[in-house]
Write a protein that holds these residues in place. Sequence first.
Motif, PDB file in Angstrom:
ATOM      1  N   ARG A   7       0.834  -1.191   0.000  1.00 40.29           N
ATOM      2  CA  ARG A   7       0.000   0.000   0.000  1.00 40.29           C
ATOM      3  C   ARG A   7       0.872   1.246   0.000  1.00 40.29           C
ATOM      4  O   ARG A   7       0.595   2.213  -0.718  1.00 40.29           O
ATOM      5  N   TYR A   8       1.923   1.259   0.828  1.00 32.46           N
ATOM      6  CA  TYR A   8       2.810   2.415   0.838  1.00 32.46           C
ATOM      7  C   TYR A   8       3.528   2.554  -0.491  1.00 32.46           C
ATOM      8  O   TYR A   8       3.757   3.655  -0.980  1.00 32.46           O
ATOM      9  N   LEU A   9       3.897   1.416  -1.103  1.00 31.12           N
ATOM     10  CA  LEU A   9       4.547   1.467  -2.403  1.00 31.12           C
ATOM     11  C   LEU A   9       3.611   2.063  -3.440  1.00 31.12           C
ATOM     12  O   LEU A   9       4.029   2.844  -4.294  1.00 31.12           O
ATOM     13  N   SER A  10       2.322   1.717  -3.356  1.00 27.94           N
ATOM     14  CA  SER A  10       1.354   2.283  -4.289  1.00 27.94           C
ATOM     15  C   SER A  10       1.247   3.791  -4.124  1.00 27.94           C
ATOM     16  O   SER A  10       1.154   4.531  -5.107  1.00 27.94           O
ATOM     17  N   LEU A  11       1.273   4.255  -2.876  1.00 30.71           N
ATOM     18  CA  LEU A  11       1.230   5.696  -2.631  1.00 30.71           C
ATOM     19  C   LEU A  11       2.460   6.373  -3.203  1.00 30.71           C
ATOM     20  O   LEU A  11       2.385   7.456  -3.785  1.00 30.71           O
ATOM     21  N   LEU A  12       3.617   5.752  -3.032  1.00 35.02           N
ATOM     22  CA  LEU A  12       4.853   6.301  -3.578  1.00 35.02           C
ATOM     23  C   LEU A  12       4.786   6.387  -5.095  1.00 35.02           C
ATOM     24  O   LEU A  12       5.187   7.391  -5.699  1.00 35.02           O
ATOM     25  N   MET A  13       4.255   5.360  -5.737  1.00 31.97           N
ATOM     26  CA  MET A  13       4.157   5.374  -7.196  1.00 31.97           C
ATOM     27  C   MET A  13       3.198   6.453  -7.664  1.00 31.97           C
ATOM     28  O   MET A  13       3.430   7.105  -8.679  1.00 31.97           O
ATOM     29  N   LEU A  14       2.111   6.664  -6.898  1.00 33.15           N
ATOM     30  CA  LEU A  14       1.175   7.714  -7.266  1.00 33.15           C
ATOM     31  C   LEU A  14       1.832   9.077  -7.197  1.00 33.15           C
ATOM     32  O   LEU A  14       1.665   9.905  -8.096  1.00 33.15           O
ATOM     33  N   ALA A  15       2.601   9.310  -6.129  1.00 32.48           N
ATOM     34  CA  ALA A  15       3.302  10.594  -6.017  1.00 32.48           C
ATOM     35  C   ALA A  15       4.338  10.739  -7.125  1.00 32.48           C
ATOM     36  O   ALA A  15       4.583  11.831  -7.628  1.00 32.48           O
ATOM     37  N   ALA A  16       4.941   9.628  -7.518  1.00 35.12           N
ATOM     38  CA  ALA A  16       5.998   9.697  -8.529  1.00 35.12           C
ATOM     39  C   ALA A  16       5.469  10.118  -9.888  1.00 35.12           C
ATOM     40  O   ALA A  16       6.213  10.660 -10.711  1.00 35.12           O
ATOM     41  N   THR A  17       4.195   9.887 -10.165  1.00 41.66           N
ATOM     42  CA  THR A  17       3.641  10.287 -11.453  1.00 41.66           C
ATOM     43  C   THR A  17       3.572  11.797 -11.597  1.00 41.66           C
ATOM     44  O   THR A  17       3.350  12.306 -12.698  1.00 41.66           O
ATOM     45  N   ALA A  18       3.745  12.520 -10.477  1.00 41.20           N
ATOM     46  CA  ALA A  18       3.618  13.982 -10.486  1.00 41.20           C
ATOM     47  C   ALA A  18       4.972  14.676 -10.482  1.00 41.20           C
ATOM     48  O   ALA A  18       5.097  15.793 -10.023  1.00 41.20           O
ATOM     49  N   ILE A  19       5.994  14.039 -10.969  1.00 43.88           N
ATOM     50  CA  ILE A  19       7.324  14.634 -10.973  1.00 43.88           C
ATOM     51  C   ILE A  19       7.424  15.726 -12.015  1.00 43.88           C
ATOM     52  O   ILE A  19       6.988  15.589 -13.133  1.00 43.88           O
ATOM     53  N   SER A  58       2.235  23.010 -10.209  1.00 43.99           N
ATOM     54  CA  SER A  58       1.783  22.110  -9.146  1.00 43.99           C
ATOM     55  C   SER A  58       2.970  21.471  -8.461  1.00 43.99           C
ATOM     56  O   SER A  58       4.077  21.421  -8.999  1.00 43.99           O
ATOM     57  N   SER A  59       2.744  20.971  -7.265  1.00 41.49           N
ATOM     58  CA  SER A  59       3.765  20.224  -6.541  1.00 41.49           C
ATOM     59  C   SER A  59       3.114  19.027  -5.875  1.00 41.49           C
ATOM     60  O   SER A  59       1.901  19.012  -5.628  1.00 41.49           O
ATOM     61  N   ALA A  60       3.908  18.012  -5.591  1.00 37.03           N
ATOM     62  CA  ALA A  60       3.411  16.806  -4.950  1.00 37.03           C
ATOM     63  C   ALA A  60       4.422  16.314  -3.943  1.00 37.03           C
ATOM     64  O   ALA A  60       5.625  16.538  -4.076  1.00 37.03           O
ATOM     65  N   GLN A  92       0.361  14.632  -0.592  1.00 36.83           N
ATOM     66  CA  GLN A  92       0.146  16.075  -0.529  1.00 36.83           C
ATOM     67  C   GLN A  92       0.253  16.668  -1.930  1.00 36.83           C
ATOM     68  O   GLN A  92       1.216  16.412  -2.651  1.00 36.83           O
ATOM     69  N   PHE A  93      -0.746  17.461  -2.326  1.00 31.65           N
ATOM     70  CA  PHE A  93      -0.731  18.159  -3.608  1.00 31.65           C
ATOM     71  C   PHE A  93      -0.956  19.646  -3.375  1.00 31.65           C
ATOM     72  O   PHE A  93      -1.758  20.043  -2.520  1.00 31.65           O
ATOM     73  N   ARG A  94      -0.247  20.465  -4.141  1.00 31.81           N
ATOM     74  CA  ARG A  94      -0.429  21.912  -4.102  1.00 31.81           C
ATOM     75  C   ARG A  94      -0.493  22.431  -5.539  1.00 31.81           C
ATOM     76  O   ARG A  94       0.228  21.939  -6.426  1.00 31.81           O
ATOM     77  N   TYR A  95      -1.352  23.448  -5.757  1.00 31.22           N
ATOM     78  CA  TYR A  95      -1.510  24.017  -7.096  1.00 31.22           C
ATOM     79  C   TYR A  95      -1.540  25.539  -6.993  1.00 31.22           C
ATOM     80  O   TYR A  95      -2.294  26.102  -6.181  1.00 31.22           O
ATOM     81  N   GLY A  96      -0.703  26.200  -7.797  1.00 34.30           N
ATOM     82  CA  GLY A  96      -0.683  27.651  -7.837  1.00 34.30           C
ATOM     83  C   GLY A  96      -1.819  28.166  -8.697  1.00 34.30           C
ATOM     84  O   GLY A  96      -1.710  28.195  -9.931  1.00 34.30           O
ATOM     85  N   PHE A  97      -2.920  28.582  -8.056  1.00 35.17           N
ATOM     86  CA  PHE A  97      -4.099  29.020  -8.786  1.00 35.17           C
ATOM     87  C   PHE A  97      -3.878  30.380  -9.441  1.00 35.17           C
ATOM     88  O   PHE A  97      -4.416  30.670 -10.513  1.00 35.17           O
ATOM     89  N   SER A  98      -3.086  31.223  -8.797  1.00 33.18           N
ATOM     90  CA  SER A  98      -2.746  32.540  -9.346  1.00 33.18           C
ATOM     91  C   SER A  98      -1.407  32.963  -8.757  1.00 33.18           C
ATOM     92  O   SER A  98      -0.748  32.175  -8.075  1.00 33.18           O
ATOM     93  N   GLY A 326      10.296  11.902   3.812  1.00 32.53           N
ATOM     94  CA  GLY A 326       9.485  12.690   2.905  1.00 32.53           C
ATOM     95  C   GLY A 326      10.119  12.773   1.524  1.00 32.53           C
ATOM     96  O   GLY A 326      11.338  12.944   1.387  1.00 32.53           O
ATOM     97  N   ILE A 327       9.298  12.639   0.495  1.00 38.46           N
ATOM     98  CA  ILE A 327       9.765  12.756  -0.890  1.00 38.46           C
ATOM     99  C   ILE A 327       8.932  13.859  -1.562  1.00 38.46           C
ATOM    100  O   ILE A 327       7.701  13.856  -1.464  1.00 38.46           O
ATOM    101  N   LYS A 328       9.611  14.788  -2.222  1.00 41.92           N
ATOM    102  CA  LYS A 328       8.926  15.932  -2.818  1.00 41.92           C
ATOM    103  C   LYS A 328       9.331  16.118  -4.266  1.00 41.92           C
ATOM    104  O   LYS A 328      10.469  15.901  -4.644  1.00 41.92           O
ATOM    105  N   ALA A 329       8.356  16.511  -5.064  1.00 40.65           N
ATOM    106  CA  ALA A 329       8.608  16.887  -6.447  1.00 40.65           C
ATOM    107  C   ALA A 329       7.718  18.085  -6.762  1.00 40.65           C
ATOM    108  O   ALA A 329       6.614  18.196  -6.238  1.00 40.65           O
ATOM    109  N   VAL A 330       8.188  18.977  -7.620  1.00 45.54           N
ATOM    110  CA  VAL A 330       7.473  20.255  -7.773  1.00 45.54           C
ATOM    111  C   VAL A 330       7.564  20.788  -9.199  1.00 45.54           C
ATOM    112  O   VAL A 330       8.464  20.439  -9.955  1.00 45.54           O
ATOM    113  N   ALA A 331       6.644  21.658  -9.547  1.00 39.77           N
ATOM    114  CA  ALA A 331       6.677  22.510 -10.745  1.00 39.77           C
ATOM    115  C   ALA A 331       6.520  21.738 -12.043  1.00 39.77           C
ATOM    116  O   ALA A 331       7.459  21.547 -12.781  1.00 39.77           O
TER     117      ALA A 331
END
Length: 332
Positions: A7-19, A58-60, A92-98, A326-331
Amino acid sequence: MMSKSPRYLSLLMLAATAIGAQAEAIDDPYVITNRSPFVQIYGLPAAQSAQLAAAGSSSAGLQLDISNNFTEDNKGREAIFIDGETHRANIQFRYGFSEVLELGIDVPYLSHDSGSLDSVIEDWHDFFGFPDGGRPDFPRDQLQFSYARDGQVLSSVTSSNDGIGDVSVSMAYQLSQSDTRQWALRSAVKLPTGDADDLHGSESTDLSLGFNVSDQGLLQNYNIALHASAGAMWMDGGEVLEELQEDFVLYGSSTLSWQATSSISLKIQLDAHTAFYDSALTELGDDSAQLILGGAIRLGQSWVLDLAVSEDIAVDTAPDVVFHIGIKAVAW
């Protein structure tokens, strides 16, 4: 029950798609709060940078906290026993709306079980001279999160369980920014999506509002960045010890980050909050403080890896030890 690792691996893979093509700054605060089983069910905000996501980007992130808990206490009419481990994965997801507005969502997944770290924690305490708090008097690697008043058990978890926690949606407004300093107003609404009986959530809707500041210029000659935040959170009636629950909680955080190289930073962070419950027990009724030590590593152009350990410097108000990844990817 399914193994937690897939399950944790699945979460990691989901976050990885947002690199994206560029990693977040390695001096950002740790995305961690008090992981006590009776506290983490509320919407206590984690520390964040005052630098928001750029407009249209966006960032993840994915954070995994492994907390080992042990404390027991009896005072007057009340008794508490907390012994077990909690694994908490948060997407965690973040999006710059403006230019000045950022939107976000946090989706946690929790697992409570007996764990296997008790002997490691005891050795850790012995090595650093920390108190064991009665650990040797009880069997290792058991699960019991319970609270009783006047002999009546009001909350109890003794069987391993896992499930989604309380989802939070957030908004941030950029008050001001320059090349070396940023100010932001951050707010969040935590929704009652987790199960209160399993201590995955509180069944309350929580609202938080806080100020964040980040400064890269004050100590730039020493390659040190500063972050600080302070705010308040309001909670409506929940289903976990509802008769004891406070209506408001104050919180704050401060972070020092020393960038040792272009790819490595060492960070120290202090998090604190007022009590969540009106109780004579230290575990519930005292103000809390945690010290987080560790660092961050930039992995190429796309990743930042955070590694940290949290200790309860206000003893018994938070887990003995929390291991944070924690693993982060952004922009993108």
